[in-house]
Design an enzyme around this catalytic site. Structure first.
Site, PDB file in Angstrom:
ATOM      1  N   CYS A 182      -2.380  50.261   2.555  1.00 18.06           N
ATOM      2  CA  CYS A 182      -2.141  51.143   3.698  1.00 18.06           C
ATOM      3  C   CYS A 182      -1.144  52.204   3.270  1.00 18.06           C
ATOM      4  O   CYS A 182      -0.289  51.940   2.424  1.00 18.06           O
ATOM      5  CB  CYS A 182      -1.485  50.357   4.835  1.00 18.06           C
ATOM      6  SG  CYS A 182      -2.546  49.198   5.663  1.00 18.06           S
ATOM      7  N   CYS A 191      -7.724  41.884  -0.118  1.00 20.15           N
ATOM      8  CA  CYS A 191      -8.902  42.568  -0.667  1.00 20.15           C
ATOM      9  C   CYS A 191      -8.523  43.739  -1.565  1.00 20.15           C
ATOM     10  O   CYS A 191      -9.371  44.556  -1.901  1.00 20.15           O
ATOM     11  CB  CYS A 191      -9.805  43.027   0.467  1.00 20.15           C
ATOM     12  SG  CYS A 191      -8.950  43.859   1.797  1.00 20.15           S
ATOM     13  N   CYS A 246      -9.137  45.749   5.789  1.00 21.37           N
ATOM     14  CA  CYS A 246      -9.938  45.194   4.714  1.00 21.37           C
ATOM     15  C   CYS A 246     -10.901  46.293   4.283  1.00 21.37           C
ATOM     16  O   CYS A 246     -11.289  47.123   5.104  1.00 21.37           O
ATOM     17  CB  CYS A 246     -10.692  43.959   5.189  1.00 21.37           C
ATOM     18  SG  CYS A 246     -11.286  42.957   3.842  1.00 21.37           S
TER      19      CYS A 246
END
Length: 144
Positions: free
Chosen positions: A93, A89, A15
């Protein structure tokens, strides 16, 4: 998900600030799965401290995250994880072949009081329970 025999699955929760949702998810997974799963959490722009309302909400269910600190998301953390879960959010990655990526759509607890954080905490618990059933079912193996 490809698994190496004898290797426990590894999960990374991501996040942006690593101060609320990802910290609660990591704590739930550690609490519920014990040593069956390796748990990490991180953020692309970590905050200075874990959200006090998240700390309070988790304390209400007997889980202490008051000593946790937000951590920076690294490429190595992703490489070392079997499952990478973003928390709705908008964070991303680095993508590596063979990894599993999930995005859990969760409300942001930032700036919210504990009353608003409780339902997020409970939703995360439900999602974590489903994840455990999938990647680490049963009880830990006892080795002699």
């Amino acid at each position: 998900m490809p698994e190496t025999p004898g290797k426990k699955p590894s999960v990374l929760f991501v996040c942006v600030h690593n101060a609320g949702r990802s910290q609660m998810a990591a704590a739930w997974l550690t609490h519920l799965a014990g040593d069956r799963v390796e748990v990490r959490s991180a953020g692309s722009n970590p905050g200075t401290a874990v959200n006090p309302a998240a700390v309070e909400a988790m304390a209400e269910v007997g889980i202490d995250i008051s000593a946790e600190t937000p951590k920076i998301l690294t490429v190595d953390a992703v490489k070392e994880s079997d499952v990478c879960i973003t928390m709705g959010c908008g964070d991303t990655c680095p993508v590596f072949p063979g990894k599993r990526y999930l995005d859990w759509k969760l409300d942001d607890p930032a700036g919210q009081g504990v009353e608003a954080v409780r339902p997020i905490r409970d939703e995360i618990k439900t999602l974590v329970e489903g994840l455990i059933a999938e990647i680490a079912p049963g009880k830990p193996e006892v080795t002699a």
